[in-house]
Design a protein around this motif. Structure first.
Motif, short mmCIF file in Angstrom:
data_model
loop_
_atom_site.label_atom_id
_atom_site.label_comp_id
_atom_site.label_asym_id
_atom_site.label_seq_id
_atom_site.Cartn_x
_atom_site.Cartn_y
_atom_site.Cartn_z
N ASP A 105 0.75 -1.26 -0.01
CA ASP A 105 0.50 -0.16 -0.37
C ASP A 105 0.80 1.03 -0.15
O ASP A 105 0.66 2.56 -0.34
N ILE A 106 1.88 0.99 0.24
CA ILE A 106 3.24 2.74 -0.37
C ILE A 106 4.63 1.55 -0.04
O ILE A 106 4.83 1.02 0.00
N THR A 107 4.94 2.39 -1.26
CA THR A 107 6.28 2.36 -1.62
C THR A 107 6.84 3.38 -2.46
O THR A 107 6.32 4.46 -1.89
N SER A 108 7.89 3.75 -3.23
CA SER A 108 8.57 4.58 -3.41
C SER A 108 8.50 5.09 -5.24
O SER A 108 7.52 4.33 -5.41
N GLU A 109 8.66 5.78 -5.35
CA GLU A 109 8.58 6.25 -6.87
C GLU A 109 8.49 4.98 -7.93
O GLU A 109 8.66 4.73 -9.00
N GLU A 110 10.10 5.15 -7.66
CA GLU A 110 10.69 3.83 -8.46
C GLU A 110 9.99 2.52 -7.99
O GLU A 110 9.84 2.02 -9.77
N HIS A 111 9.40 2.15 -7.65
CA HIS A 111 8.71 0.58 -7.33
C HIS A 111 6.92 1.21 -7.72
O HIS A 111 6.41 0.12 -7.22
N LYS A 112 6.18 2.00 -7.70
CA LYS A 112 5.04 2.70 -7.53
C LYS A 112 3.76 1.59 -8.96
O LYS A 112 3.33 1.82 -8.11
N GLY A 113 4.98 0.86 -9.56
CA GLY A 113 4.34 -0.17 -10.21
C GLY A 113 3.50 -1.25 -9.92
O GLY A 113 3.21 -2.10 -10.31
N LEU A 114 4.42 -1.83 -8.38
CA LEU A 114 3.89 -2.65 -6.97
C LEU A 114 2.78 -2.05 -6.76
O LEU A 114 1.77 -3.25 -5.84
N LEU A 115 1.90 -1.22 -6.51
CA LEU A 115 1.54 -0.76 -5.89
C LEU A 115 0.72 -1.52 -6.10
O LEU A 115 -0.53 -1.21 -6.89
N GLY A 116 -0.82 -1.93 -5.04
CA GLY A 116 -2.08 -3.17 -5.07
C GLY A 116 -1.56 -4.00 -5.05
O GLY A 116 -2.30 -5.12 -5.32
N LYS A 117 -0.30 -4.22 -5.87
CA LYS A 117 0.48 -5.66 -5.82
C LYS A 117 0.44 -6.88 -4.86
O LYS A 117 0.86 -6.05 -3.01
N GLU A 118 0.43 -8.02 -4.51
CA GLU A 118 -0.10 -8.40 -2.92
C GLU A 118 0.89 -9.30 -3.38
O GLU A 118 1.75 -10.40 -3.97
N VAL A 119 1.99 -9.68 -2.22
CA VAL A 119 3.09 -10.52 -2.22
C VAL A 119 3.32 -11.45 -1.18
O VAL A 119 2.34 -11.35 -0.24
N THR A 120 3.73 -12.88 -1.56
CA THR A 120 3.40 -13.98 -0.64
C THR A 120 4.24 -14.35 0.36
O THR A 120 4.11 -15.17 1.09
N ARG A 121 5.85 -13.47 -0.67
CA ARG A 121 7.01 -14.12 0.19
C ARG A 121 8.06 -12.86 0.21
O ARG A 121 7.97 -12.36 -0.50
N ILE A 122 8.46 -13.06 1.87
CA ILE A 122 10.42 -12.37 1.74
C ILE A 122 10.87 -12.93 1.62
O ILE A 122 11.61 -13.29 2.14
N ASN A 123 11.88 -12.78 0.80
CA ASN A 123 13.69 -13.33 1.22
C ASN A 123 13.46 -15.47 1.15
O ASN A 123 13.70 -15.86 2.29
N GLY A 124 12.33 -15.48 -0.04
CA GLY A 124 11.95 -16.70 0.37
C GLY A 124 11.06 -17.66 2.06
O GLY A 124 10.37 -18.67 1.54
N ILE A 125 10.48 -16.61 2.21
CA ILE A 125 9.67 -17.23 3.85
C ILE A 125 8.36 -16.20 3.19
O ILE A 125 8.17 -15.09 3.24
N THR A 126 7.10 -17.25 3.87
CA THR A 126 5.81 -17.14 4.31
C THR A 126 5.85 -15.85 4.50
O THR A 126 5.97 -15.93 5.81
N ILE A 127 4.44 -14.94 3.97
CA ILE A 127 4.72 -13.43 5.22
C ILE A 127 3.99 -14.46 6.64
O ILE A 127 4.09 -14.00 7.66
#
Length: 227
Positions: A105-127
């Motif tokens: 729901d928040i990111t930088s201008e550089e990564h604004k294309g990620l807004l609204g995307k759903e993340v399933t893992r971070i560093n290979g680990i589930t949320i």
């Protein structure tokens, strides 16, 4: 003064001495320990922690030890601060406060294309597993409070080494399998963009009345809002 004259305090290292003072403060001031059974459990736990402190050489390790005790109280006001200030963050935030949603729901201008995307893992680990790893390190009143704190902590680069990970880069895995690397940046360089939400669909939306309420029959809950 009684603690400072004890044999354990006099023979202990700096971490052991601080631990004894910390435990004594909790026992005397926190409502949870008004229960003698809880106080007995604290004394038993503190003896084990005292031994652990004998092998500690790093301040952050000591903070983690104290934080695990504080978080077990489920009290957001009894907490350990890991850092006084921090300079770098990961320019990404997940909407962890909204049930099980992991939407960005928040990111930088550089990564604004990620807004609204759903993340399933971070560093290979589930949320869910990451939250389980973070739970003993964060003092919170309940699960909602914990998730609100966790989503902010996860933006701080210095938080990730507490989970045994790098403070340089995060790898995000999206629902389509795409993996995106997010580098830590200076707070001063950050330009935030935020996902726009339809406030009319939210239970906490502003209304032009003194108070309002919603009844959720399935959960037997009434949400009462004072404006």
């Amino acid at each position: 003064e009684e603690v400072e004259h004890s044999r354990e305090y006099l023979r202990g290292n700096d971490f052991q001495k601080d631990l004894l003072l910390y435990v004594d403060m909790l026992a005397k001031t926190h409502p949870y320990y008004a229960d003698t059974k809880h106080c007995a459990e604290l004394n038993k736990r503190s003896r084990k922690m005292y031994q652990e402190c004998g092998n500690i050489t790093e301040l952050i390790t000591f903070k983690l030890l104290l934080a695990r005790l504080a978080s077990s109280l489920n009290d957001g006001h009894t907490t350990i601060s890991y850092w006084s200030t921090y300079d770098t963050i990961f320019p990404i935030r997940l909407a962890l406060d909204e049930s099980s949603s992991t939407t960005i729901d928040i990111t930088s201008e550089e990564h604004k294309g990620l807004l609204g995307k759903e993340v399933t893992r971070i560093n290979g680990i589930t949320i869910d597993k990451l939250l389980g790893m973070a739970r003993p390190l964060i003092s919170a009143d309940n699960e909602v409070n914990f998730r609100n704190i966790a989503k902010e902590y996860m933006m701080i680069s210095e938080f990730w080494p507490l989970l045994g990970m790098s403070d340089d880069t995060l790898e995000l895995t999206l629902t389509d399998g795409t993996i995106t690397k997010i580098a830590a940046v200076s707070k001063s360089q950050l330009k935030i963009v935020q996902l726009q939400k339809n406030a009319a669909n939210r239970i906490t939306a502003q209304r032009g009345v003194l108070f309002d309420y919603n009844i959720f029959e399935d959960e037997s809950i009434c949400y009462l809002q004072f404006n």
